[in-house]
Design a protein around this motif. Structure first.
Motif, mmCIF file in Angstrom:
data_model
loop_
_atom_site.group_PDB
_atom_site.id
_atom_site.type_symbol
_atom_site.label_atom_id
_atom_site.label_comp_id
_atom_site.label_asym_id
_atom_site.label_seq_id
_atom_site.Cartn_x
_atom_site.Cartn_y
_atom_site.Cartn_z
ATOM 1 N N ARG A 25 -64.935 -33.793 -35.378
ATOM 2 C CA ARG A 25 -63.988 -34.452 -34.473
ATOM 3 C C ARG A 25 -64.506 -35.813 -34.048
ATOM 4 O O ARG A 25 -63.771 -36.817 -34.050
ATOM 5 N N ALA A 26 -65.780 -35.884 -33.665
ATOM 6 C CA ALA A 26 -66.364 -37.156 -33.237
ATOM 7 C C ALA A 26 -66.362 -38.173 -34.374
ATOM 8 O O ALA A 26 -66.145 -39.369 -34.163
ATOM 9 N N THR A 27 -66.595 -37.699 -35.596
ATOM 10 C CA THR A 27 -66.580 -38.589 -36.756
ATOM 11 C C THR A 27 -65.179 -39.109 -37.030
ATOM 12 O O THR A 27 -64.978 -40.301 -37.291
ATOM 13 N N ALA A 28 -64.181 -38.227 -36.957
ATOM 14 C CA ALA A 28 -62.795 -38.654 -37.155
ATOM 15 C C ALA A 28 -62.395 -39.692 -36.117
ATOM 16 O O ALA A 28 -61.737 -40.698 -36.437
ATOM 17 N N HIS A 29 -62.779 -39.470 -34.870
ATOM 18 C CA HIS A 29 -62.487 -40.433 -33.809
ATOM 19 C C HIS A 29 -63.084 -41.793 -34.135
ATOM 20 O O HIS A 29 -62.411 -42.827 -34.034
ATOM 21 N N ARG A 30 -64.332 -41.791 -34.533
ATOM 22 C CA ARG A 30 -65.017 -43.071 -34.756
ATOM 23 C C ARG A 30 -64.391 -43.829 -35.925
ATOM 24 O O ARG A 30 -64.180 -45.042 -35.847
ATOM 25 N N ILE A 31 -64.106 -43.134 -37.019
ATOM 26 C CA ILE A 31 -63.511 -43.801 -38.183
ATOM 27 C C ILE A 31 -62.144 -44.376 -37.822
ATOM 28 O O ILE A 31 -61.817 -45.519 -38.160
ATOM 29 N N ALA A 32 -61.320 -43.573 -37.150
ATOM 30 C CA ALA A 32 -59.975 -44.032 -36.789
ATOM 31 C C ALA A 32 -60.034 -45.237 -35.858
ATOM 32 O O ALA A 32 -59.277 -46.202 -36.029
ATOM 33 N N HIS A 33 -60.922 -45.205 -34.884
ATOM 34 C CA HIS A 33 -61.042 -46.320 -33.944
ATOM 35 C C HIS A 33 -61.651 -47.561 -34.598
ATOM 36 O O HIS A 33 -61.508 -48.672 -34.061
ATOM 37 N N GLU A 34 -62.309 -47.374 -35.733
ATOM 38 C CA GLU A 34 -62.856 -48.524 -36.457
ATOM 39 C C GLU A 34 -61.934 -48.951 -37.595
ATOM 40 O O GLU A 34 -62.353 -49.636 -38.522
ATOM 41 N N GLY A 35 -60.683 -48.564 -37.512
ATOM 42 C CA GLY A 35 -59.675 -49.093 -38.419
ATOM 43 C C GLY A 35 -59.407 -48.292 -39.658
ATOM 44 O O GLY A 35 -58.583 -48.695 -40.497
ATOM 45 N N GLY A 36 -60.070 -47.148 -39.838
ATOM 46 C CA GLY A 36 -59.905 -46.368 -41.052
ATOM 47 C C GLY A 36 -58.733 -45.411 -41.001
ATOM 48 O O GLY A 36 -58.221 -45.068 -39.924
ATOM 49 N N ARG A 37 -58.285 -45.008 -42.179
ATOM 50 C CA ARG A 37 -57.295 -43.938 -42.299
ATOM 51 C C ARG A 37 -58.054 -42.640 -42.481
ATOM 52 O O ARG A 37 -58.836 -42.499 -43.429
ATOM 53 N N VAL A 38 -57.839 -41.687 -41.589
ATOM 54 C CA VAL A 38 -58.552 -40.418 -41.620
ATOM 55 C C VAL A 38 -57.644 -39.330 -42.172
ATOM 56 O O VAL A 38 -56.506 -39.158 -41.711
ATOM 57 N N VAL A 39 -58.142 -38.618 -43.167
ATOM 58 C CA VAL A 39 -57.488 -37.399 -43.638
ATOM 59 C C VAL A 39 -58.357 -36.250 -43.143
ATOM 60 O O VAL A 39 -59.447 -36.015 -43.664
#
Length: 252
Positions: A25-39
């Motif tokens: 969950r923490a990783t998904a949050h960080r990627i999304a907030h840094e502009g990434g598309r999370v699957v």
């Protein structure tokens, strides 16, 4: 939670397993907030619903299912589309600290299915698209138990040692094709993964060691920072590395 907003993952699609809680969950949050598309995938659909709410307005797709199943892997590839820039193999389960003399076949098989076979199959599934693109970053969560024999039961310990071997193999074979494969080895982390001590003997053998040498428990966000660094171009020259994030436990 105060993730970075540097845009390191802008334009990138990254699959994150175990994304409904803890490190995932923490990783998904960080990627999304840094502009990434999370699957994002998790075995509990309600957790993914909560994640989608938390990341409202950001680019997140979810797939509920057991990551060790072919159906879930196929659904993840469909959700990701033609381009997959990164894979974070984070989903994992414990083994009740059962020693070799007490481990049962069901525990052994299930722990290996989730902790090793699932990351292998998902890695194998994303590699063709990464190889075609000439680039891709894969990060798999091992454990302190992948570095020593005194941190968990025999099934978990064996599976996490195997994760390290698999990571190095991917880096060796596919590094020349633009693929980077690295692993993070956490120590104790505050997550909702259940870790009951189902063996009295293990408690007497491992318990005193853990009480003596284990550093303070880390937060999931600290592990997410290490994982996202390895997924990002900031670690472009790092391949086949095993990064302990354990408060110094591995130095003892």
């Amino acid at each position: 939670m105060s993730p970075s907003s540097t845009g390191r993952f802008a334009g990138k699609t990254i699959i994150v397993t175990g994304a409904g809680s803890g490190i995932g969950r923490a990783t998904a949050h960080r990627i999304a907030h840094e502009g990434g598309r999370v699957v994002a995938t998790d075995v509990v659909e309600e957790r993914l619903d909560a994640l989608t709410t938390e990341l409202a307005g950001l680019d997140v797709a979810t797939v509920a299912g057991d990551v060790s199943s072919t159906e879930t892997i196929d659904a993840l590839l469909d959700a990701a589309g033609d381009r997959i820039d990164g894979l974070a193999n984070i989903a994992g389960i414990m083994d009740g600290f059962l020693p070799p003399s007490e481990v049962d076949d069901a525990t052994w098989d299930r722990v290996f299915a989730v902790n090793l076979t699932a990351p292998m199959r998902l890695t194998r599934a994303v590699l063709p698209r990464m190889i075609e693109a000439g680039a891709g970053a894969i990060v798999t969560v091992s454990s302190e138990a992948g570095l020593r024999g005194s941190a968990a039961g025999t099934a978990y310990t064996s599976s996490k040692h195997a994760v390290i071997g698999f990571t190095k193999s991917v880096a060796f074979f596919h590094g020349p094709q633009g693929i980077r494969a690295n692993a993070v080895a956490p120590g104790a982390v505050a997550t909702n993964i259940e870790a009951p001590m189902r063996s009295a003997y293990a408690g007497s053998r491992i318990g005193p060691i853990l009480q003596t040498i284990v550093p303070p428990v880390a937060q999931a966000e600290q592990l997410a920072a290490a994982i996202t660094w390895l997924l990002s171009d900031d670690s472009a020259n790092v391949n086949g590395a095993i990064l302990p994030s354990d408060g110094g436990w591995s130095a003892i």
